[in-house]
Design a protein around this motif. Sequence first.
Motif, PDB file in Angstrom:
ATOM      1  N   SER A  62       0.408 -38.218 -27.385  1.00 59.74           N
ATOM      2  CA  SER A  62      -0.930 -38.436 -26.518  1.00 59.74           C
ATOM      3  C   SER A  62      -1.797 -37.053 -27.048  1.00 59.74           C
ATOM      4  O   SER A  62      -1.184 -36.051 -27.399  1.00 59.74           O
ATOM      5  N   ARG A  63      -2.812 -36.956 -26.433  1.00 55.46           N
ATOM      6  CA  ARG A  63      -3.768 -35.988 -26.634  1.00 55.46           C
ATOM      7  C   ARG A  63      -3.260 -34.762 -25.874  1.00 55.46           C
ATOM      8  O   ARG A  63      -3.289 -33.465 -26.467  1.00 55.46           O
ATOM      9  N   LEU A  64      -2.769 -34.711 -24.762  1.00 55.91           N
ATOM     10  CA  LEU A  64      -2.110 -33.759 -23.998  1.00 55.91           C
ATOM     11  C   LEU A  64      -0.967 -33.161 -24.750  1.00 55.91           C
ATOM     12  O   LEU A  64      -0.835 -31.925 -24.820  1.00 55.91           O
ATOM     13  N   VAL A  65      -0.138 -34.014 -25.319  1.00 59.08           N
ATOM     14  CA  VAL A  65       1.203 -33.502 -25.870  1.00 59.08           C
ATOM     15  C   VAL A  65       0.704 -32.823 -27.110  1.00 59.08           C
ATOM     16  O   VAL A  65       1.347 -31.678 -27.740  1.00 59.08           O
ATOM     17  N   ARG A  66      -0.278 -33.274 -27.898  1.00 57.72           N
ATOM     18  CA  ARG A  66      -0.741 -32.668 -29.132  1.00 57.72           C
ATOM     19  C   ARG A  66      -1.390 -31.329 -28.900  1.00 57.72           C
ATOM     20  O   ARG A  66      -1.010 -30.439 -29.587  1.00 57.72           O
ATOM     21  N   CYS A  67      -2.231 -31.051 -28.096  1.00 58.26           N
ATOM     22  CA  CYS A  67      -2.544 -29.885 -27.778  1.00 58.26           C
ATOM     23  C   CYS A  67      -1.775 -28.837 -27.083  1.00 58.26           C
ATOM     24  O   CYS A  67      -1.895 -27.720 -27.161  1.00 58.26           O
ATOM     25  N   ALA A  68      -0.641 -29.343 -26.303  1.00 62.52           N
ATOM     26  CA  ALA A  68       0.441 -28.550 -25.752  1.00 62.52           C
ATOM     27  C   ALA A  68       1.375 -28.034 -26.712  1.00 62.52           C
ATOM     28  O   ALA A  68       2.038 -27.035 -26.451  1.00 62.52           O
ATOM     29  N   GLN A  69       1.851 -28.738 -27.620  1.00 64.46           N
ATOM     30  CA  GLN A  69       2.779 -28.204 -28.478  1.00 64.46           C
ATOM     31  C   GLN A  69       2.733 -27.194 -29.105  1.00 64.46           C
ATOM     32  O   GLN A  69       3.790 -26.492 -29.164  1.00 64.46           O
ATOM     33  N   PRO A  70       1.631 -26.612 -29.865  1.00 65.01           N
ATOM     34  CA  PRO A  70       1.642 -25.155 -30.320  1.00 65.01           C
ATOM     35  C   PRO A  70       1.883 -24.199 -29.185  1.00 65.01           C
ATOM     36  O   PRO A  70       2.455 -23.265 -29.280  1.00 65.01           O
ATOM     37  N   LEU A 166     -12.979 -30.272 -18.103  1.00 64.81           N
ATOM     38  CA  LEU A 166     -14.006 -30.699 -17.321  1.00 64.81           C
ATOM     39  C   LEU A 166     -14.007 -31.190 -16.093  1.00 64.81           C
ATOM     40  O   LEU A 166     -14.815 -30.889 -15.323  1.00 64.81           O
ATOM     41  N   THR A 167     -13.114 -32.299 -15.752  1.00 67.91           N
ATOM     42  CA  THR A 167     -13.280 -32.874 -14.670  1.00 67.91           C
ATOM     43  C   THR A 167     -12.281 -32.252 -13.368  1.00 67.91           C
ATOM     44  O   THR A 167     -12.334 -32.379 -12.218  1.00 67.91           O
ATOM     45  N   ARG A 168     -11.250 -31.308 -13.978  1.00 70.90           N
ATOM     46  CA  ARG A 168     -10.496 -30.284 -13.156  1.00 70.90           C
ATOM     47  C   ARG A 168      -9.302 -31.343 -12.538  1.00 70.90           C
ATOM     48  O   ARG A 168      -8.472 -30.810 -11.671  1.00 70.90           O
ATOM     49  N   ARG A 169      -9.117 -32.530 -12.986  1.00 71.80           N
ATOM     50  CA  ARG A 169      -8.175 -33.467 -12.674  1.00 71.80           C
ATOM     51  C   ARG A 169      -6.980 -32.935 -13.183  1.00 71.80           C
ATOM     52  O   ARG A 169      -6.820 -32.530 -14.515  1.00 71.80           O
ATOM     53  N   ILE A 170      -5.673 -33.201 -12.597  1.00 74.87           N
ATOM     54  CA  ILE A 170      -4.652 -32.495 -13.417  1.00 74.87           C
ATOM     55  C   ILE A 170      -4.093 -33.767 -14.272  1.00 74.87           C
ATOM     56  O   ILE A 170      -3.753 -35.020 -13.879  1.00 74.87           O
ATOM     57  N   GLU A 171      -3.891 -33.378 -15.545  1.00 71.56           N
ATOM     58  CA  GLU A 171      -3.381 -34.395 -16.523  1.00 71.56           C
ATOM     59  C   GLU A 171      -1.937 -34.209 -16.712  1.00 71.56           C
ATOM     60  O   GLU A 171      -1.289 -35.081 -17.447  1.00 71.56           O
ATOM     61  N   ALA A 195       0.003 -22.608 -19.307  1.00 65.68           N
ATOM     62  CA  ALA A 195      -0.893 -24.078 -18.867  1.00 65.68           C
ATOM     63  C   ALA A 195      -2.427 -23.669 -18.927  1.00 65.68           C
ATOM     64  O   ALA A 195      -3.145 -24.746 -19.460  1.00 65.68           O
ATOM     65  N   ALA A 196      -2.733 -22.446 -18.745  1.00 61.48           N
ATOM     66  CA  ALA A 196      -4.347 -21.925 -18.997  1.00 61.48           C
ATOM     67  C   ALA A 196      -4.719 -22.290 -20.625  1.00 61.48           C
ATOM     68  O   ALA A 196      -5.768 -22.699 -20.892  1.00 61.48           O
ATOM     69  N   GLN A 197      -3.605 -21.837 -21.432  1.00 58.37           N
ATOM     70  CA  GLN A 197      -3.830 -22.115 -22.867  1.00 58.37           C
ATOM     71  C   GLN A 197      -3.978 -23.520 -23.222  1.00 58.37           C
ATOM     72  O   GLN A 197      -4.687 -23.887 -24.239  1.00 58.37           O
ATOM     73  N   ILE A 198      -3.312 -24.429 -22.549  1.00 61.07           N
ATOM     74  CA  ILE A 198      -3.098 -25.806 -23.068  1.00 61.07           C
ATOM     75  C   ILE A 198      -4.590 -26.392 -22.569  1.00 61.07           C
ATOM     76  O   ILE A 198      -5.175 -27.058 -23.185  1.00 61.07           O
ATOM     77  N   GLN A 199      -5.037 -25.720 -21.232  1.00 63.46           N
ATOM     78  CA  GLN A 199      -6.378 -26.381 -21.005  1.00 63.46           C
ATOM     79  C   GLN A 199      -7.269 -25.863 -21.724  1.00 63.46           C
ATOM     80  O   GLN A 199      -8.314 -26.790 -22.028  1.00 63.46           O
ATOM     81  N   GLU A 200      -7.305 -24.776 -22.431  1.00 69.93           N
ATOM     82  CA  GLU A 200      -8.329 -24.288 -23.567  1.00 69.93           C
ATOM     83  C   GLU A 200      -8.069 -25.169 -24.604  1.00 69.93           C
ATOM     84  O   GLU A 200      -9.177 -25.514 -25.211  1.00 69.93           O
ATOM     85  N   ALA A 201      -7.022 -25.537 -25.035  1.00 66.51           N
ATOM     86  CA  ALA A 201      -6.829 -26.498 -26.224  1.00 66.51           C
ATOM     87  C   ALA A 201      -7.330 -27.622 -25.853  1.00 66.51           C
ATOM     88  O   ALA A 201      -8.038 -28.528 -26.711  1.00 66.51           O
ATOM     89  N   LEU A 202      -7.274 -28.280 -24.912  1.00 63.47           N
ATOM     90  CA  LEU A 202      -7.913 -29.642 -24.227  1.00 63.47           C
ATOM     91  C   LEU A 202      -9.425 -29.452 -24.267  1.00 63.47           C
ATOM     92  O   LEU A 202     -10.143 -30.372 -25.022  1.00 63.47           O
ATOM     93  N   LEU A 203      -9.853 -28.198 -24.009  1.00 62.16           N
ATOM     94  CA  LEU A 203     -11.552 -28.166 -24.130  1.00 62.16           C
ATOM     95  C   LEU A 203     -12.025 -28.343 -25.532  1.00 62.16           C
ATOM     96  O   LEU A 203     -12.867 -28.829 -25.886  1.00 62.16           O
ATOM     97  N   LEU A 204     -11.108 -27.496 -26.381  1.00 60.22           N
ATOM     98  CA  LEU A 204     -11.606 -27.345 -27.889  1.00 60.22           C
ATOM     99  C   LEU A 204     -11.255 -28.821 -28.444  1.00 60.22           C
ATOM    100  O   LEU A 204     -12.140 -29.225 -29.268  1.00 60.22           O
ATOM    101  N   LEU A 600       1.174 -49.346 -31.896  1.00 59.95           N
ATOM    102  CA  LEU A 600       0.513 -50.055 -30.536  1.00 59.95           C
ATOM    103  C   LEU A 600      -0.369 -48.997 -29.811  1.00 59.95           C
ATOM    104  O   LEU A 600      -1.454 -49.153 -29.492  1.00 59.95           O
ATOM    105  N   TYR A 601       0.171 -47.605 -29.587  1.00 58.77           N
ATOM    106  CA  TYR A 601      -0.540 -46.667 -28.915  1.00 58.77           C
ATOM    107  C   TYR A 601      -1.754 -46.477 -29.688  1.00 58.77           C
ATOM    108  O   TYR A 601      -3.189 -46.165 -28.894  1.00 58.77           O
ATOM    109  N   ARG A 602      -2.015 -46.334 -30.820  1.00 57.48           N
ATOM    110  CA  ARG A 602      -3.166 -46.122 -31.683  1.00 57.48           C
ATOM    111  C   ARG A 602      -4.097 -47.175 -31.473  1.00 57.48           C
ATOM    112  O   ARG A 602      -5.366 -46.952 -31.294  1.00 57.48           O
ATOM    113  N   LYS A 603      -3.962 -48.499 -31.339  1.00 55.10           N
ATOM    114  CA  LYS A 603      -4.803 -49.725 -31.066  1.00 55.10           C
ATOM    115  C   LYS A 603      -5.170 -49.600 -29.732  1.00 55.10           C
ATOM    116  O   LYS A 603      -6.137 -50.105 -29.495  1.00 55.10           O
TER     117      LYS A 603
END
Length: 611
Positions: A62-70, A166-171, A195-204, A600-603
């Motif tokens: 997912s996008r969350l995993v992709r942004c968090a991995q680094p 953006l939404t401040r919702r816990i992902e 966690a703050a760094q992951i949030q910054e990556a989600l923003l970018l 399937l996830y991509r579609k």
Amino acid sequence: MTHTPVGRTPLTRARVGHLDRSDVDLLGVRDHVAASWRRSLALGVDPGTIANRYHPDLELDSRLVRCAQPVIDRLAEQVADVPVCIALTDDHARLVARRDTQRGIGVLADGNNFATGFGYGEGEVGTNGVGTVLESGESVHIVGAEHFVERLQSYACAGAPVRDPLTRRIEGVLDISCRSEHSSPVLHSLVRSAAAQIQEALLLDRDPGQQALLSAYSRADARADARGRRAVLAVGRRTVLTNALTQSLLDAGDLLALQDHMRFVMFRTASTDEGVDLPSGTRVRLRGTVVAVGDSVAGMVGTVTVPQDDAGVVLVARSRARTAGRPAEHTAGPVPGARGPAAASRAPAWRAARATVAGALAESPTAVLVLGEPGSGRCRMLTDTDGELHGPGNVLAVGSEQLTDAPGPVADVIRNPDPDRLLVLRDVDRLPDAALETLSAALDDPRPPGRPLRIAATASDDAVGGPAYGALLDRFRWSATVPPVRHRSADLPELAESLLAELAPQREVRLSPAAHRVLARHTWPGNVAELREALTGALARRPVGSIEPSDLPESCQSVPRSSLRAVDQAERDTIVAALRDAGGNRVAAAGALGLARSTLYRKIRLYGITD
């Protein structure tokens, strides 16, 4: 969290006493831990065992995993000398990634089902650094006997929420777990920073439009705060941002109606400064500016002012008096005698359009043009409003096909009108020039004395016509624009129930809460007409009783970002059907379709298929 965990012995005694009597005072136990123990006990968590469930169909790319991995990789390097597990979960406490600094700690984690695919919510394993974060909304550091389940009391875990910037919702939740003897307050600081760094990556990782909207909102909120606090609201295609003052001034229904209104307005004008009548009767002043990226509209940012009297009391009553003085705006409740999807609305844009239509139909002669998307209820608004003012059964609606094939007879009706009848020319933007010219000439011809013409027309609000179309529009004196269903989200439950009452008037039929949620997530490009078609299909599958999501067409569970070709729609419907047959299990659905899980996830993302 600045408190140091209390010693194991008194903590253990407090926990044992709590298990014996749920109402015992938990002296010496940190507040967030005591609250978690109470929740765990109330949820029936077994303190003697780990009984969490494995979820085979999680999206691990997912996008969350992709942004968090680094970020996880960098964090693992920082604590490489300490045996820890670094875990990332989704917003349901299910592990979607794990990184071990040493093999031994990984083996221990596997033995406690702290592994990819397993859930670690409080309802399954009690107090811990994942589930307790999701329950409290704050970062936590749980050490030793603070865990509710005994098998976890040899460990310590520090967890922090990862929020959508953006939404401040816990992902999701980022967690560092280790043996208790290796625990340190430093781990809590590290996990919060990561966690703050992951949030910054989600923003970018956001698209340029969302980034532009956030930047514009931040600037507007800073200006509003500098000027003594103002309510600020930013509305995008799928995003809403509000400051605390906005939420304190407006209740949930008014806020939703204002969001719908801003989405409607932002595609029609670069800025607005207007009074908006909300469902509660409150009238607010909206000053909004569109945020654009290139030729694309990203959203609108606005400030909201609620009029107050000298004592600071919001002028709801006076606002209601003003709106009540308008002949047919109907700020609340159904229109007397009216029935169906155009009978009432909470949407300010819809009610403003209705007020304009009512004012035009009350005058004689009448010449009103109603604009909007096909299927949005333009003709229905005319029919219902005229029925309220002049009685039902006095509307003659003529379709564009009939006008194209035989405009002459309609022209004769225009030249010799029935003063009691409203003639509605539907979809005049679709007419050929010859028909447009015939109608324009008829409108210019004199009519018999005492027989005023009452005429209305509907057209698309983005129609671009030639000189003949423009000449016909010159003959109209009033115009109003009906908002599409996607900008009337607060009306959708009543719209659906009203249509069901029309389609099956004598039956006990209703929409289940789950079906209502499916309808709410859909964008309804075909508007009321598409909703009617969807409910007609659902009634064919379930003629009586409670309509469930599986009874609705597959298209209702898709929110694509762009229009789909027929072949894409067929593939989308096949995927939705497979997911329904598999009870939502994506692994099983992928197997039934003969697709790789990643495909399937991509579609699913491509077609915007909702759960």
